[in-house]
Design a protein around this motif. Structure first.
Motif, mmCIF file in Angstrom:
data_model
loop_
_atom_site.group_PDB
_atom_site.id
_atom_site.type_symbol
_atom_site.label_atom_id
_atom_site.label_comp_id
_atom_site.label_asym_id
_atom_site.label_seq_id
_atom_site.Cartn_x
_atom_site.Cartn_y
_atom_site.Cartn_z
ATOM 1 N N THR A 84 0.800 -1.224 0.000
ATOM 2 C CA THR A 84 0.000 0.000 0.000
ATOM 3 C C THR A 84 0.832 1.273 0.000
ATOM 4 O O THR A 84 0.374 2.311 -0.500
ATOM 5 C CB THR A 84 -0.963 0.020 1.200
ATOM 6 O OG1 THR A 84 -0.214 -0.045 2.414
ATOM 7 C CG2 THR A 84 -1.925 -1.157 1.149
ATOM 8 N N LEU A 85 2.052 1.213 0.549
ATOM 9 C CA LEU A 85 2.895 2.411 0.613
ATOM 10 C C LEU A 85 4.097 2.347 -0.326
ATOM 11 O O LEU A 85 4.397 3.308 -1.037
ATOM 12 C CB LEU A 85 3.378 2.643 2.043
ATOM 13 C CG LEU A 85 2.286 2.954 3.079
ATOM 14 C CD1 LEU A 85 2.899 3.135 4.458
ATOM 15 C CD2 LEU A 85 1.491 4.200 2.688
ATOM 16 N N ASP A 86 4.802 1.203 -0.326
ATOM 17 C CA ASP A 86 5.999 1.094 -1.168
ATOM 18 C C ASP A 86 5.647 0.933 -2.646
ATOM 19 O O ASP A 86 6.290 1.535 -3.509
ATOM 20 C CB ASP A 86 6.851 -0.093 -0.718
ATOM 21 C CG ASP A 86 7.402 0.076 0.685
ATOM 22 O OD1 ASP A 86 7.438 1.224 1.170
ATOM 23 O OD2 ASP A 86 7.788 -0.931 1.298
ATOM 24 N N TYR A 87 4.639 0.105 -2.930
ATOM 25 C CA TYR A 87 4.280 -0.190 -4.328
ATOM 26 C C TYR A 87 2.770 -0.113 -4.525
ATOM 27 O O TYR A 87 2.127 -1.093 -4.911
ATOM 28 C CB TYR A 87 4.792 -1.582 -4.727
ATOM 29 C CG TYR A 87 6.283 -1.728 -4.583
ATOM 30 C CD1 TYR A 87 7.152 -1.221 -5.544
ATOM 31 C CD2 TYR A 87 6.835 -2.345 -3.462
ATOM 32 C CE1 TYR A 87 8.525 -1.329 -5.408
ATOM 33 C CE2 TYR A 87 8.211 -2.461 -3.312
ATOM 34 C CZ TYR A 87 9.044 -1.950 -4.284
ATOM 35 O OH TYR A 87 10.402 -2.060 -4.135
ATOM 36 N N PRO A 88 2.180 1.050 -4.286
ATOM 37 C CA PRO A 88 0.717 1.155 -4.370
ATOM 38 C C PRO A 88 0.166 0.964 -5.784
ATOM 39 O O PRO A 88 -0.995 0.579 -5.950
ATOM 40 C CB PRO A 88 0.440 2.572 -3.858
ATOM 41 C CG PRO A 88 1.700 3.328 -4.145
ATOM 42 C CD PRO A 88 2.804 2.337 -3.939
ATOM 43 N N ASP A 89 0.974 1.225 -6.806
ATOM 44 C CA ASP A 89 0.500 1.153 -8.184
ATOM 45 C C ASP A 89 0.828 -0.176 -8.863
ATOM 46 O O ASP A 89 0.448 -0.384 -10.025
ATOM 47 C CB ASP A 89 1.095 2.298 -8.999
ATOM 48 C CG ASP A 89 0.704 3.661 -8.439
ATOM 49 O OD1 ASP A 89 -0.448 3.802 -7.981
ATOM 50 O OD2 ASP A 89 1.549 4.577 -8.457
ATOM 51 N N ALA A 90 1.544 -1.052 -8.185
ATOM 52 C CA ALA A 90 1.910 -2.338 -8.784
ATOM 53 C C ALA A 90 0.754 -3.324 -8.636
ATOM 54 O O ALA A 90 0.276 -3.577 -7.530
ATOM 55 C CB ALA A 90 3.162 -2.894 -8.109
ATOM 56 N N GLY A 91 0.333 -3.871 -9.768
ATOM 57 C CA GLY A 91 -0.725 -4.874 -9.704
ATOM 58 C C GLY A 91 -0.251 -6.148 -9.042
ATOM 59 O O GLY A 91 -1.000 -6.817 -8.325
ATOM 60 N N THR A 92 1.024 -6.480 -9.294
ATOM 61 C CA THR A 92 1.633 -7.675 -8.715
ATOM 62 C C THR A 92 3.019 -7.340 -8.210
ATOM 63 O O THR A 92 3.780 -6.648 -8.892
ATOM 64 C CB THR A 92 1.743 -8.811 -9.758
ATOM 65 O OG1 THR A 92 0.437 -9.166 -10.219
ATOM 66 C CG2 THR A 92 2.410 -10.044 -9.159
ATOM 67 N N VAL A 93 3.324 -7.823 -7.021
ATOM 68 C CA VAL A 93 4.680 -7.732 -6.478
ATOM 69 C C VAL A 93 5.207 -9.149 -6.335
ATOM 70 O O VAL A 93 4.576 -9.995 -5.695
ATOM 71 C CB VAL A 93 4.714 -7.023 -5.105
ATOM 72 C CG1 VAL A 93 6.102 -7.124 -4.486
ATOM 73 C CG2 VAL A 93 4.288 -5.570 -5.250
#
Length: 206
Positions: free
Chosen positions: A91-100
């Motif tokens: 939610t904070l580091d990669y809010p725009d990534a659909g998949t991590v």
């Protein structure tokens, strides 16, 4: 092993970040007696006796191809702690990534079930759907780039006694900021082809 190596061989894609995580216990220690400062011709001296101020757990998150690291110490290393760290990752580091894509070891807290213990089912499911998890094999923690970063962190930042969690997190934040400013990427060289040659004794006989 090959599963993790294939992940590391994937080309950099900021829309699908590859992140490695690891954690280590840390003892908060104070000096039993004040150290004697260094002076001309004399090294700093400190007593081997110490006072324990409890333990904590240091979490390290590394995106090797972006040269980005996040480090934080928490009071404990429970399932709930890991779940809240994953929540922050997504939610904070990669809010725009659909998949991590997440590489980590098989510690019993590192499961999607931990998310359901920490959050309501709807939130847990929404977080779980954004994770693509790859576990390092048993006795194969050396494959985790975050473990290598933890080793560097220990040498560069934790080479003295720290007795307070707040002070520890301040030191970790300073290390994180300095390291991220360098944007030091990880150039992983060990490949699946190399594994099949150098570690062929680990493969079943045909």
């Amino acid at each position: 092993m090959e599963d993790v190596l294939d992940v590391y061989a994937t080309a950099y894609d900021p829309a699908v970040p590859v992140v490695c995580m690891d954690e280590k216990p840390y003892q908060l220690l104070a000096h039993a007696r004040d150290p004697i400062p260094a002076a001309p011709g004399r090294d700093r001296r400190e007593d081997s006796e110490y006072v324990r101020h409890g333990t904590c757990s240091i979490f390290v998150w590394v995106e090797p191809l972006a040269g980005h690291r996040r480090v934080i110490a928490r009071d404990r290393r429970t399932r709930i702690d890991w779940a809240h760290e994953v929540d922050r990752l997504l939610t904070l580091d990669y809010p725009d990534a659909g998949t991590v894509v997440l590489v980590m070891d098989n510690l019993n807290t590192h499961t999607l079930g931990s998310l359901y213990e920490a959050f309501d089912p709807a939130k847990a499911r929404s977080l779980a759907q954004r994770l693509e998890i790859h576990h390092t094999p048993k006795h194969g923690s050396w494959l985790n780039i975050a473990e290598i970063e933890l080793s560097a962190l220990t040498r560069q930042c934790l080479d003295r006694r720290i007795d307070d969690l707040g002070i520890l997190n301040a030191e970790l934040a300073a290390w994180q900021e300095a390291t991220n400013a360098d944007q030091r990427q990880v150039n992983w060289q060990f490949t699946t082809a190399g594994a099949r040659t150098k570690l062929r004794h680990l493969y079943p006989e045909p």
